[in-house]
Scaffold this active site. Structure first.
Site, PDB file in Angstrom:
ATOM      1  N   HIS B  57      47.195 -53.747  40.670  1.00 42.42           N
ATOM      2  CA  HIS B  57      47.087 -53.313  39.274  1.00 42.42           C
ATOM      3  C   HIS B  57      47.075 -54.505  38.322  1.00 42.42           C
ATOM      4  CE1 HIS B  57      47.944 -49.445  40.938  1.00 42.42           C
ATOM      5  NE2 HIS B  57      49.182 -49.763  41.266  1.00 42.42           N
ATOM      6  N   HIS B 215      45.702 -45.424  41.894  1.00 48.14           N
ATOM      7  CA  HIS B 215      45.833 -45.760  43.310  1.00 48.14           C
ATOM      8  C   HIS B 215      44.657 -45.253  44.139  1.00 48.14           C
ATOM      9  CE1 HIS B 215      50.022 -45.915  41.808  1.00 48.14           C
ATOM     10  NE2 HIS B 215      50.053 -46.993  42.554  1.00 48.14           N
TER      11      HIS B 215
END
Lengths: 329, 329
Positions: B57, B215
């Site tokens: 991320h 995700h």
């Protein structure tokens, strides 16, 4: 083609409007023609820095307008040179008696249009031509291209101008930074220009393109996908042969994402490239990692090395407050 | 799969080493276990902010360690929670008598591991749980996910802690920012997790995925590709229904790229989203546009709105000096 757009014809204008609205504290958008200038006043008397080029490389150049960097940027259509009237209007809006330094990437259209504009403006000017891409030979017919090294020239000369350096010295400094800078890019996959609607070239699943520029053009060689270390070694060798840095030389290492490469991979590339030069006794004392000179949604990156002297370090570290480069400010 | 990697098993460590080397002026990497802390001393006595989560991320969370934001970040393996020993070591390295504020995105693994860690540390602590993703209903079995709003909580509580706010007030402030924040994402194409080697889901050329998390999981709806304005309208409506802002309300609008979306498109999205709320009388007085909470190389973006009061504005504007968020410093 999957992109967040309403209409190909209005994409650039809508995007510039969003950019201007999101960064109204730093920049101001003028339209017809499109020009981005600082929204806060520059020092009353300073050399004015104007750059520009085709859009699709954001944040270059509009994201680098602000204190300590550019006074104005002229965004052309996607991968298309801005027009002379943009550059002339930018000069008229910003010039304040100390002259204009044009920072121009070496592409035929950009060079021609900046030349036309500079012949028509009524103030002193100089031009720094950026040609840092070592994937082309030095004697290439149209010369080398200007790529990710551009922002380094903009940052260092921008700080110098902000500190009161005169036009001829800014020109000398800009040329020096350009000469001390070498870059090379690699693509894993090509970008999709909206008007075309498909990638401008195709690569097989096990192929990568070495020596790409920033306009979706082919590089100098299609090779098999290899490890990050092997890819970096090949690029770093080309840069090293061009700049021939001596042991103990201080340098700035810039890993630039071309649009779709995760920061995680860019940092891995940085790690390998830094080791390459550290092994050779080079002191990597300044760094920049991220998406700064992009090629729309191209998957790939470029490596740029700039050899630094104390003056360049001082101006690199100087305060900068733009939409996309900001420190000590 | 085309990525810049040497070995899937060493990708994260090599990347963290590059990150640490490139930003040695701001952060320090500790290994075994991996923890990123500030390299410059924090005020002698302050509440310590620790966050963390799966890697992939970036720049969240490691890129937000520094003055005015996090004291430490615990990077897990890709899309995998960090372990309790990372969080405990982070607390031991940084806690200085005023306690620890854990900032945790609402995922089962993260929540569990931060809970284990907080039970084992020997200092006062509070936890702010981030659940800003409105693509899931409020009564979802595991609750809503924490997505791009996380950095807003980190920035505002980080500034508060830097200014001497005590632990219980930091907790109250963090919860308030979380409650005032709503986000939703959309993907044009999914990301490729290195260990899997292919996209975690496939979309046809005319399909997009609404309500994606970070995700590579499916969203709540696969719909036909439509115009940017229609996509933004759908997302903004969901956010608006959740937050129900009143006319005259001040707000921060954050357009977050998920990895592979050009800045040009993010600014276009910003323009449309800003108009959506301006039409409703909302004062979009703060903005953030760029890749901040990514999902590897996912093509897509998320929209986040945070309703602001004067205290939140003051702390949002306060100096911050991290690798990837930097202003007034």
């Amino acid at each position: 083609m999957k992109k967040f757009i309403n209409d190909i014809d209005t994409l650039l204008d809508e995007s510039l409007q969003g950019f201007a609205k999101a960064h109204a504290d730093i920049i101001q958008l003028h339209t017809q023609p499109n020009i981005v200038t600082r929204s806060t006043a520059a020092p009353a008397s300073k050399v004015v820095l104007i750059s520009g080029g085709g859009s699709g490389h954001e944040p270059l150049h509009t994201g680098f307008v602000g204190i300590g960097m550019l006074d104005a940027a002229c965004p052309g259509q996607i991968f298309t040179s801005p027009t002379p009237d943009q550059m002339m209007a930018a000069a008229e809006l910003t010039e304040n008696g100390e002259g204009v330094l044009f920072i121009v990437k070496n592409y035929a259209g950009d060079v021609m249009n900046f030349e036309i504009a500079s012949e028509m403006i009524d103030c002193p000017f100089e031009t720094v031509l950026i040609d840092d891409d070592v994937s082309l030979p030095k004697n290439h017919s149209t010369g080398r291209r200007g790529v990710a090294g551009t922002l380094i020239v903009e940052k260092i000369t921008g700080a110098a101008a902000e500190n009161g350096m005169n036009l001829s010295d800014c020109k000398i400094l800009g040329d020096k930074v350009n000469q001390m800078t070498a870059s090379m890019g690699v693509a894993l996959n090509c970008c999709t220009v909206p008007a075309l609607g498909k990638p401008t070239f195709e690569l097989a699943d096990d192929e990568i393109e070495m020596g790409v520029g920033i306009h979706g053009e082919r590089g100098h060689e299609t090779i098999k996908l290899s490890s990050a270390s092997e890819i970096v070694e090949q690029i770093a060798n080309a840069i090293n042969e061009d700049l021939k840095p001596q042991k103990g030389q201080k340098a700035l290492l810039h890993i630039n994402g071309l649009g779709s490469t995760p920061l995680m991979e860019l940092h891995l590339i940085y790690n390998i490239a830094a080791q390459f030069w550290e092994k050779r006794g080079i002191d990597i004392c300044r760094s920049l990692v991220g998406n700064y000179t992009t090629s729309l949604d191209m998957t790939g990156c470029s490596i740029t090395l700039t050899l630094l002297d104390e003056e360049m370090i001082k101006f690199w570290d100087a305060p900068v407050n733009t939409a996309n480069l900001r420190w000590n400010c």
